[in-house]
Design a protein around this motif. Structure first.
Motif, PDB file in Angstrom:
ATOM      1  N   ASP A 172       0.855  -1.186   0.000  1.00  0.00           N
ATOM      2  CA  ASP A 172       0.000   0.000   0.000  1.00  0.00           C
ATOM      3  C   ASP A 172       0.894   1.241   0.000  1.00  0.00           C
ATOM      4  O   ASP A 172       1.250   1.769   1.047  1.00  0.00           O
ATOM      5  N   PHE A 173       1.262   1.696  -1.210  1.00  0.00           N
ATOM      6  CA  PHE A 173       2.099   2.878  -1.356  1.00  0.00           C
ATOM      7  C   PHE A 173       1.229   4.121  -1.203  1.00  0.00           C
ATOM      8  O   PHE A 173       0.283   4.302  -1.951  1.00  0.00           O
ATOM      9  N   GLY A 174       1.564   4.946  -0.228  1.00  0.00           N
ATOM     10  CA  GLY A 174       0.731   6.100   0.099  1.00  0.00           C
ATOM     11  C   GLY A 174      -0.413   5.652   0.989  1.00  0.00           C
ATOM     12  O   GLY A 174      -1.573   5.963   0.759  1.00  0.00           O
ATOM     13  N   ALA A 175      -0.077   4.916   2.034  1.00  0.00           N
ATOM     14  CA  ALA A 175      -1.097   4.315   2.905  1.00  0.00           C
ATOM     15  C   ALA A 175      -1.925   5.353   3.646  1.00  0.00           C
ATOM     16  O   ALA A 175      -3.040   5.063   4.076  1.00  0.00           O
ATOM     17  N   ASN A 176      -1.402   6.560   3.822  1.00  0.00           N
ATOM     18  CA  ASN A 176      -2.104   7.629   4.505  1.00  0.00           C
ATOM     19  C   ASN A 176      -2.534   7.153   5.888  1.00  0.00           C
ATOM     20  O   ASN A 176      -1.702   6.690   6.649  1.00  0.00           O
ATOM     21  N   ILE A 177      -3.816   7.190   6.209  1.00  0.00           N
ATOM     22  CA  ILE A 177      -4.271   6.782   7.549  1.00  0.00           C
ATOM     23  C   ILE A 177      -4.787   5.347   7.568  1.00  0.00           C
ATOM     24  O   ILE A 177      -5.312   4.887   8.576  1.00  0.00           O
TER      25      ILE A 177
ATOM     26  N   SER B  46      -5.906   0.072   3.398  1.00  0.00           N
ATOM     27  CA  SER B  46      -5.372  -1.115   4.082  1.00  0.00           C
ATOM     28  C   SER B  46      -6.474  -1.866   4.824  1.00  0.00           C
ATOM     29  O   SER B  46      -6.481  -3.099   4.844  1.00  0.00           O
ATOM     30  N   LEU B  47      -7.399  -1.132   5.434  1.00  0.00           N
ATOM     31  CA  LEU B  47      -8.533  -1.781   6.104  1.00  0.00           C
ATOM     32  C   LEU B  47      -9.360  -2.571   5.085  1.00  0.00           C
ATOM     33  O   LEU B  47      -9.747  -3.714   5.331  1.00  0.00           O
ATOM     34  N   TYR B  48      -9.622  -1.944   3.956  1.00  0.00           N
ATOM     35  CA  TYR B  48     -10.366  -2.614   2.883  1.00  0.00           C
ATOM     36  C   TYR B  48      -9.633  -3.878   2.424  1.00  0.00           C
ATOM     37  O   TYR B  48     -10.223  -4.955   2.349  1.00  0.00           O
ATOM     38  N   PHE B  49      -8.343  -3.742   2.129  1.00  0.00           N
ATOM     39  CA  PHE B  49      -7.576  -4.888   1.635  1.00  0.00           C
ATOM     40  C   PHE B  49      -7.543  -6.021   2.653  1.00  0.00           C
ATOM     41  O   PHE B  49      -7.593  -7.185   2.289  1.00  0.00           O
ATOM     42  N   SER B  50      -7.464  -5.694   3.935  1.00  0.00           N
ATOM     43  CA  SER B  50      -7.413  -6.753   4.953  1.00  0.00           C
ATOM     44  C   SER B  50      -8.724  -7.531   5.006  1.00  0.00           C
ATOM     45  O   SER B  50      -8.724  -8.707   5.374  1.00  0.00           O
ATOM     46  N   CYS B  51      -9.834  -6.899   4.640  1.00  0.00           N
ATOM     47  CA  CYS B  51     -11.125  -7.605   4.597  1.00  0.00           C
ATOM     48  C   CYS B  51     -11.244  -8.475   3.348  1.00  0.00           C
ATOM     49  O   CYS B  51     -11.706  -9.611   3.415  1.00  0.00           O
TER      50      CYS B  51
ATOM     51  N   CYS C  61       2.512  -1.269   4.510  1.00  0.00           N
ATOM     52  CA  CYS C  61       2.028   0.101   4.331  1.00  0.00           C
ATOM     53  C   CYS C  61       3.223   1.041   4.238  1.00  0.00           C
ATOM     54  O   CYS C  61       4.051   1.083   5.157  1.00  0.00           O
ATOM     55  N   ILE C  62       3.290   1.804   3.169  1.00  0.00           N
ATOM     56  CA  ILE C  62       4.379   2.748   2.953  1.00  0.00           C
ATOM     57  C   ILE C  62       3.793   4.145   3.069  1.00  0.00           C
ATOM     58  O   ILE C  62       2.919   4.525   2.288  1.00  0.00           O
ATOM     59  N   GLU C  63       4.241   4.899   4.072  1.00  0.00           N
ATOM     60  CA  GLU C  63       3.698   6.236   4.344  1.00  0.00           C
ATOM     61  C   GLU C  63       4.776   7.098   4.985  1.00  0.00           C
ATOM     62  O   GLU C  63       5.303   6.754   6.031  1.00  0.00           O
ATOM     63  N   PRO C  64       5.105   8.252   4.374  1.00  0.00           N
ATOM     64  CA  PRO C  64       6.199   9.060   4.898  1.00  0.00           C
ATOM     65  C   PRO C  64       5.828  10.112   5.957  1.00  0.00           C
ATOM     66  O   PRO C  64       6.702  10.569   6.681  1.00  0.00           O
TER      67      PRO C  64
ATOM     68  N   GLY D 240      -0.106  -7.595  -4.938  1.00  0.00           N
ATOM     69  CA  GLY D 240      -0.894  -6.507  -5.486  1.00  0.00           C
ATOM     70  C   GLY D 240      -0.266  -5.193  -5.078  1.00  0.00           C
ATOM     71  O   GLY D 240       0.376  -5.100  -4.028  1.00  0.00           O
ATOM     72  N   LEU D 241      -0.444  -4.178  -5.908  1.00  0.00           N
ATOM     73  CA  LEU D 241       0.083  -2.848  -5.625  1.00  0.00           C
ATOM     74  C   LEU D 241      -1.048  -1.843  -5.554  1.00  0.00           C
ATOM     75  O   LEU D 241      -1.890  -1.793  -6.459  1.00  0.00           O
ATOM     76  N   LYS D 242      -1.071  -1.046  -4.493  1.00  0.00           N
ATOM     77  CA  LYS D 242      -1.931   0.137  -4.433  1.00  0.00           C
ATOM     78  C   LYS D 242      -0.994   1.324  -4.439  1.00  0.00           C
ATOM     79  O   LYS D 242      -0.097   1.426  -3.607  1.00  0.00           O
ATOM     80  N   ILE D 243      -1.184   2.214  -5.407  1.00  0.00           N
ATOM     81  CA  ILE D 243      -0.265   3.330  -5.608  1.00  0.00           C
ATOM     82  C   ILE D 243      -1.049   4.636  -5.578  1.00  0.00           C
ATOM     83  O   ILE D 243      -1.791   4.948  -6.500  1.00  0.00           O
ATOM     84  N   ASP D 244      -0.885   5.381  -4.496  1.00  0.00           N
ATOM     85  CA  ASP D 244      -1.510   6.697  -4.369  1.00  0.00           C
ATOM     86  C   ASP D 244      -0.461   7.612  -3.750  1.00  0.00           C
ATOM     87  O   ASP D 244      -0.521   7.937  -2.569  1.00  0.00           O
ATOM     88  N   ILE D 245       0.517   8.003  -4.557  1.00  0.00           N
ATOM     89  CA  ILE D 245       1.685   8.710  -4.032  1.00  0.00           C
ATOM     90  C   ILE D 245       1.905  10.061  -4.716  1.00  0.00           C
ATOM     91  O   ILE D 245       3.037  10.528  -4.848  1.00  0.00           O
TER      92      ILE D 245
END
Length: 190
Positions: free
Chosen positions: A13-18, A22-27, A36-39, A111-116
């Motif tokens: 989860d690139f750009g995991a934010n809050i 990630s909650l969705y993906f875990s379900c 989770c990648i979040e700077p 899988g990749l989630k990219i919101d960066i």
């Protein structure tokens, strides 16, 4: 935007934010390992809390992803930490460690989630990361800078070469004097 795709053993989860994605993906993918990648430190606090409250075991990497190891200046608004960006100058900024995409992503079944917020353009320098994914969801950001936008187009072409891609309707938003075009997408291997 995300939909349900083939099962994977790992989700990045690139750009995991809050942590909402990630909650969705875990379900949807309860057996997948989650990274989770979040700077941004403020976002990481909420991310940790949200994961903990929902009993989600995930690795949190407090870094920005990019093309090289080092540090990077990320701009963000004092009102929202949702849009940290390398490209759109905003009122606040922080220095964040940056790690190459290839140093974060490993394996075959992921899988990749990219919101960066524009840094997705640097994925073009890591075709193996893109092409080994089973599916990719996220956003594409066009900044008006020719070199950057060309890299985004190259990334779309790379994804389209191996994936069935569905692109959303572009939206424009203003960050100070800058106009950014953002377009959601989802892709799965053809």
């Amino acid at each position: 935007m995300y939909g349900e795709y083939d099962q994977v053993s790992h989700i990045y989860d690139f750009g995991a934010n809050i942590g909402l994605a990630s909650l969705y993906f875990s379900c949807v993918y309860p057996n997948a390992k989650l990274t989770c990648i979040e700077p941004l430190p403020n976002n990481i606090e909420f991310l940790r809390a949200n994961l903990s409250l929902n009993s989600i075991d995930a690795v949190i990497l407090p870094v920005a992803a990019g093309r090289a190891r080092g540090s990077v200046e990320l701009f963000h608004s004092p009102q929202s930490h949702a849009l940290p960006s390398l490209f759109t100058r905003q009122a606040n900024s922080i220095e964040a460690p940056m790690v190459p995409f290839a140093d974060i992503v490993a394996g075959e079944s992921y899988g990749l989630k990219i919101d960066i917020e524009g840094a997705e353009a640097d994925l073009i320098d890591f075709p193996e990361v893109v092409l080994k994914a089973k599916w990719i969801v996220g956003e594409l950001h066009y900044t008006g800078e020719t070199a950057h936008d060309y890299k985004v187009d190259e990334l779309v072409a790379l994804i389209s070469s191996r994936f069935e891609i569905c692109r959303g309707r572009p939206i424009a938003y203003f960050v100070g004097q800058d106009v950014v075009i953002c377009e959601s997408f989802r892709a799965r291997r053809s």
